[in-house]
Design a protein around this motif. Sequence first.
Motif, PDB file in Angstrom:
ATOM      1  N   GLU A 199       0.829  -1.190   0.000  1.00  8.49           N
ATOM      2  CA  GLU A 199       0.000   0.000   0.000  1.00  8.49           C
ATOM      3  C   GLU A 199       0.868   1.246   0.000  1.00  8.49           C
ATOM      4  O   GLU A 199       2.034   1.214   0.407  1.00  8.49           O
ATOM      5  CB  GLU A 199      -0.936   0.000   1.207  1.00  8.49           C
ATOM      6  CG  GLU A 199      -0.243  -0.113   2.553  1.00  8.49           C
ATOM      7  CD  GLU A 199      -1.228  -0.328   3.680  1.00  8.49           C
ATOM      8  OE1 GLU A 199      -2.403  -0.018   3.513  1.00  8.49           O
ATOM      9  OE2 GLU A 199      -0.802  -0.813   4.753  1.00  8.49           O
ATOM     10  N   THR A 200       0.267   2.317  -0.481  1.00  8.05           N
ATOM     11  CA  THR A 200       0.942   3.603  -0.424  1.00  8.05           C
ATOM     12  C   THR A 200       0.626   4.254   0.907  1.00  8.05           C
ATOM     13  O   THR A 200      -0.420   3.990   1.508  1.00  8.05           O
ATOM     14  CB  THR A 200       0.478   4.520  -1.568  1.00  8.05           C
ATOM     15  OG1 THR A 200      -0.929   4.774  -1.417  1.00  8.05           O
ATOM     16  CG2 THR A 200       0.707   3.865  -2.914  1.00  8.05           C
ATOM     17  N   LEU A 201       1.544   5.067   1.390  1.00  6.11           N
ATOM     18  CA  LEU A 201       1.303   5.757   2.652  1.00  6.11           C
ATOM     19  C   LEU A 201       0.219   6.795   2.418  1.00  6.11           C
ATOM     20  O   LEU A 201       0.444   7.834   1.818  1.00  6.11           O
ATOM     21  CB  LEU A 201       2.588   6.420   3.150  1.00  6.11           C
ATOM     22  CG  LEU A 201       3.717   5.443   3.508  1.00  6.11           C
ATOM     23  CD1 LEU A 201       4.919   6.201   4.004  1.00  6.11           C
ATOM     24  CD2 LEU A 201       3.263   4.432   4.526  1.00  6.11           C
ATOM     25  N   LYS A 229      -4.451   0.571  -1.284  1.00  5.85           N
ATOM     26  CA  LYS A 229      -3.933  -0.785  -1.262  1.00  5.85           C
ATOM     27  C   LYS A 229      -3.710  -1.276  -2.687  1.00  5.85           C
ATOM     28  O   LYS A 229      -4.527  -1.064  -3.566  1.00  5.85           O
ATOM     29  CB  LYS A 229      -4.895  -1.709  -0.520  1.00  5.85           C
ATOM     30  CG  LYS A 229      -4.941  -1.450   0.979  1.00  5.85           C
ATOM     31  CD  LYS A 229      -5.854  -2.432   1.675  1.00  5.85           C
ATOM     32  CE  LYS A 229      -5.768  -2.283   3.193  1.00  5.85           C
ATOM     33  NZ  LYS A 229      -6.136  -0.941   3.657  1.00  5.85           N
ATOM     34  N   ASN A 245       5.514   6.921  -1.759  1.00  3.37           N
ATOM     35  CA  ASN A 245       5.787   6.541  -0.380  1.00  3.37           C
ATOM     36  C   ASN A 245       5.077   5.211  -0.125  1.00  3.37           C
ATOM     37  O   ASN A 245       3.844   5.161  -0.074  1.00  3.37           O
ATOM     38  CB  ASN A 245       5.297   7.611   0.593  1.00  3.37           C
ATOM     39  CG  ASN A 245       6.031   8.924   0.411  1.00  3.37           C
ATOM     40  OD1 ASN A 245       7.241   8.957   0.246  1.00  3.37           O
ATOM     41  ND2 ASN A 245       5.294  10.027   0.412  1.00  3.37           N
ATOM     42  N   SER A 301       4.534   1.228   1.607  1.00  3.96           N
ATOM     43  CA  SER A 301       4.630   0.352   2.775  1.00  3.96           C
ATOM     44  C   SER A 301       4.268  -1.059   2.332  1.00  3.96           C
ATOM     45  O   SER A 301       3.191  -1.276   1.769  1.00  3.96           O
ATOM     46  CB  SER A 301       3.687   0.832   3.884  1.00  3.96           C
ATOM     47  OG  SER A 301       3.670  -0.086   4.957  1.00  3.96           O
ATOM     48  N   SER A 322       4.313  -5.244   3.565  1.00  2.00           N
ATOM     49  CA  SER A 322       4.512  -6.203   4.652  1.00  2.00           C
ATOM     50  C   SER A 322       4.595  -7.606   4.064  1.00  2.00           C
ATOM     51  O   SER A 322       3.971  -7.912   3.044  1.00  2.00           O
ATOM     52  CB  SER A 322       3.377  -6.117   5.679  1.00  2.00           C
ATOM     53  OG  SER A 322       2.150  -6.513   5.119  1.00  2.00           O
ATOM     54  N   ASN A 353      16.552  -6.383   8.129  1.00  2.00           N
ATOM     55  CA  ASN A 353      15.404  -5.709   8.721  1.00  2.00           C
ATOM     56  C   ASN A 353      14.991  -6.331  10.056  1.00  2.00           C
ATOM     57  O   ASN A 353      13.946  -5.995  10.604  1.00  2.00           O
ATOM     58  CB  ASN A 353      14.220  -5.729   7.745  1.00  2.00           C
ATOM     59  CG  ASN A 353      13.320  -4.531   7.890  1.00  2.00           C
ATOM     60  OD1 ASN A 353      13.795  -3.408   7.972  1.00  2.00           O
ATOM     61  ND2 ASN A 353      12.012  -4.742   7.921  1.00  2.00           N
ATOM     62  N   ASN A 382      11.304  -7.322  11.959  1.00  6.88           N
ATOM     63  CA  ASN A 382      10.256  -6.443  11.426  1.00  6.88           C
ATOM     64  C   ASN A 382       9.858  -6.911  10.037  1.00  6.88           C
ATOM     65  O   ASN A 382      10.679  -6.946   9.119  1.00  6.88           O
ATOM     66  CB  ASN A 382      10.766  -4.999  11.387  1.00  6.88           C
ATOM     67  CG  ASN A 382       9.683  -4.017  10.970  1.00  6.88           C
ATOM     68  OD1 ASN A 382       8.507  -4.386  10.805  1.00  6.88           O
ATOM     69  ND2 ASN A 382      10.055  -2.776  10.800  1.00  6.88           N
ATOM     70  N   ARG A 389       7.739  -5.413   8.053  1.00  5.74           N
ATOM     71  CA  ARG A 389       7.249  -4.310   7.217  1.00  5.74           C
ATOM     72  C   ARG A 389       8.415  -3.481   6.686  1.00  5.74           C
ATOM     73  O   ARG A 389       9.357  -3.160   7.408  1.00  5.74           O
ATOM     74  CB  ARG A 389       6.289  -3.421   8.012  1.00  5.74           C
ATOM     75  CG  ARG A 389       5.654  -2.297   7.186  1.00  5.74           C
ATOM     76  CD  ARG A 389       4.530  -1.624   7.960  1.00  5.74           C
ATOM     77  NE  ARG A 389       3.414  -2.540   8.167  1.00  5.74           N
ATOM     78  CZ  ARG A 389       2.462  -2.767   7.251  1.00  5.74           C
ATOM     79  NH1 ARG A 389       2.493  -2.147   6.085  1.00  5.74           N
ATOM     80  NH2 ARG A 389       1.476  -3.599   7.519  1.00  5.74           N
ATOM     81  N   VAL A 424       9.278   0.129   4.584  1.00  5.52           N
ATOM     82  CA  VAL A 424       8.736   1.443   4.232  1.00  5.52           C
ATOM     83  C   VAL A 424       9.778   2.169   3.380  1.00  5.52           C
ATOM     84  O   VAL A 424      10.950   2.253   3.763  1.00  5.52           O
ATOM     85  CB  VAL A 424       8.399   2.277   5.490  1.00  5.52           C
ATOM     86  CG1 VAL A 424       7.928   3.670   5.089  1.00  5.52           C
ATOM     87  CG2 VAL A 424       7.319   1.578   6.309  1.00  5.52           C
ATOM     88  N   VAL A 462      10.329   5.842   1.346  1.00  2.00           N
ATOM     89  CA  VAL A 462       9.809   7.208   1.312  1.00  2.00           C
ATOM     90  C   VAL A 462      10.461   7.975   0.167  1.00  2.00           C
ATOM     91  O   VAL A 462      11.671   7.870  -0.050  1.00  2.00           O
ATOM     92  CB  VAL A 462      10.066   7.924   2.660  1.00  2.00           C
ATOM     93  CG1 VAL A 462       9.554   9.353   2.616  1.00  2.00           C
ATOM     94  CG2 VAL A 462       9.398   7.161   3.796  1.00  2.00           C
TER      95      VAL A 462
END
Length: 974
Positions: A641-643, A647, A663, A665, A667, A695, A698, A700, A702, A704
């Motif tokens: 998905e985008t921040l 989705k 941007n 994200s 998972s 990572n 974690n 996820r 991200v 940016v």
Amino acid sequence: MQKNFAQIKVNELETVSTKDGLPTNEVYHLAKDKKGFLWLATRKGLFRYDGYEFLSIGPKAFAEKISLLDDQHLIVSLSSTGIFNINTQTLTATEIASPKWSDDNPDNDHFNNVFVDAKKRIWCGDFHHAKFYDIKNKRWHLFRLFTNTAEDVTSIRFFQDSQQKVWILALNKLYFFDEKRRKPVLFKTFSKSITLRTIAEYGNSFYLGTLQKKLIALNINTKSIQEYHEGLSDTEINDVLFYKDLGLQKCLVATSGGLYTFDIFSQKFSHIDQFNQIKPRFTALYLDNQLQKIWIASDAGLLKYQNGKKSCETIFIPPSVTQLPVTINAFLKPNPNEIYLGLSHSGILKYHQQNDRFTKFDLPSDISVNKMAITHEGDLLLATTKGVYQLPKNGKALNRIFPAISSDIKVICIDSKNQVWLSAEYQPIQVFSYPKQQTLKLWSDKVKNEFWTKSLVNDILLSDDGKVWLASWYSPGFGICYFDEKKQEFIQVADLKQNIKRHNQFIGDYFLALANRNHQIFASGYGGFNVLDNGGKILSELEVNKAKDNFPDDYFAKIDVDRQGSIWVGTFDGLLRFSPDFKQYAKFIEEDGLISNNTSNGFLLDDESKLWIGQKNGINILKINELAKSEEPAVFLSTFETLGGTKISNQTALVKLLRYQNNLSLSFSPLNFAPAAKNQFRYRLLGINQNWVNNGTNNRLVFVDLQPNTYQLEVSIGTNHGVWSKKPYLITFTIEPSFIETIWFKLLILVCLSLIAYVFYRYRINQILKIEQLRTEISADLHDDVGATLSSISILSTLVQHQVKDSPTAQKYLNTILEDTSSLQNKLEEIVWSLRSDRDTVGQLTARIRRIGAEIFEAKGINYEFEVDDSIGHLKLSMDFRRNLLLIAKEAVNNLVKYSECKQVKISILKVKGNLELIVKDDGKGFENTNIEGNGLRNMRARASKMKGKLTVYSKIGIGTEVKLVVSLTQIGD
């Protein structure tokens, strides 16, 4: 005294609840899709679970049942909203049917207990009907089963057997769907007091759970029934599941009052009492064959049970066996089916693996067993805090031996001659014959006094070549030695010739444990471990302080080596496994199934590649072979998905994103539903990260402010044991540039700028042309009108002059008029020449200067020479530039004619190093003081300054004068 007890297995049910992010604890049904995501029907709607987070899909309404349609779709029934088709790839919901609240038929408002059969028919029930939806033809088919309205709208339920036959449960009746007659056919009617709730198939029977705390076995061939309820409390049965666990057929029963196991052979129920305090309502069971788990839906959340083979098994000591707490200090395994456990108090246990039973051999409660050894006769000897005890082969009780020894014996070892080696803290090692129990003197008193007063022995090992090795703290040396039987002395390996220059390879001087494998000795202690050959030469070392990895503990209390050469180390903070080359290590902790992270107690690697670890109140058994099979992780994209909330569908094809969607994200999940601490993630975004970026745990990622480009993201997952997925997950996505960043925009800007430049150019050209035209018109007017007038004045003045010859005064005035007119004509001619646009090159200016000079020089009888660089004759000159240059040249010529009294003049117009040079040189009388300037010279300098040039005058008496003007060629044009 010997006591036998049945083993109590650890209850391996784990709960996922609102504490773990579950939106509600009320879970009613569940299913898994092809990729391995778990789908939950809950009071708050449908959720997809990846082991990390719960993603809401579709309307947020009471979700009742889930059924898979195909590899990419599932069907969910929502109590107040209808039936929806869920695309598991795009995570979108499409309505199939919805309640018709506006009519008076309640059947149109209900679609309960949704079920999809092998022909992709979507079955459900209402107050009167069993019905299915033909998704291909988009038609409903209804079959009335109840004449009267059912009290419970969920009374109709569905099942498909191993022969693909659809069965329908309707209160106390069981139907099957006749494919030829295209309708339900009654198969069996039960007592009116029976309400059927669920059905499962086993062998040639159906097991039907009822609302009346009964499990009914229905023989499909004979239609005979048998009811089971012994051990089952007064509660309804909601689901029944048959499964195999390690080859054994088992049955799990979910009820509204608890969870039960049902023994098919004894035909009895056993209550799982883990939930006695909260007593949840269990609603559904799901067998996950891929992960060997059973998922359980309840109003206390989601439960999971690990069945099948487990890489780490846990066995707790029953409180009826011995007083708790108790720690397992030592292991000894004389044969494949039995293992002895040395306890921190009250004796030892013999664990029978085949029948899961313990046998207790008692000691006084204040005695702790430190180590165990087995003699050549098969007798078991115990090193305890109060001497040595013996359990004879096939014996039933422990008895004390070596009565003279009552101290705390830390270590015991049986050598190749069946001699018993005993070590107490800061005391000499004692050796006894066995079974005669005679004290043996293997070394001199001198050795005894020098060695034992400075040594603390922590472990004794018999190597495969028959040597007895000691791991100790020895202040003069490095703590590892072996006994040389011929020399009757202990050999410090640090003193060996081959190790004299290797002292820096010892990890320290305090060693705790020894192991032997493939003719090598492994010695662990404070700070790491050393590897030696059977001769004592140091081969390699792992030193904690020098290793690049951060190990959880530097106290390597236990050590052993498996058949693959991996080194296993027990510490106070986890179990460590090192690869044979030491380049990789893995850590095992409580999240991996250990009772606790402390693995410094009992430690044994048996011949079956099982590592036995002593714990408080229990033991862990790490099955190394099973561990290798289970450690092949794979990773899947969970969300993209985008921040900002947009989705992106799950896919591996190229994903195109707009410029503002830069941007991101993402998972990921291995979909193993293991504790998060057991999964490690790393990634690399090709084009930005060429190397893997760790990572941690974690899941996820991200990113940016990604710039427009095509990216390839690789994600790899590893276990906390250091095993990484062989094939990383690859996703390619493109950030599309905004229009102003595209080549088309740049081309458009270029075209616009070119157009503007062209328009400006045309405007400039037009302006220049207009100016040129104006200059031409002015010059023409000046030449034609003013020039003609001046000519007329000159002619008339000449005529008048002839007529007034007798008047000197008149002659004087007329001469003045003629001279001024002539001068004015010359100046006018220069102005007209300078205004004309067809006289703007260096060549034309040179010709003008040549003509002016020639007229003057010839009139005065002065010889002259012109030198002109033909390569610059074509260069264009601005009007101001050529006018100033012409006037400077004329002023220089006029001055030399008036004052120099010269005989020879040379005028040069040249190109020198990117400059235009005008040089006027004579051979006149010259002058001395060049600081005195008249108006003419000041004007010349002023004009040179306007031209951004430099004017110099050089003169010497008797030599002549040189006037030189230097101007950059970049200043000559417009």
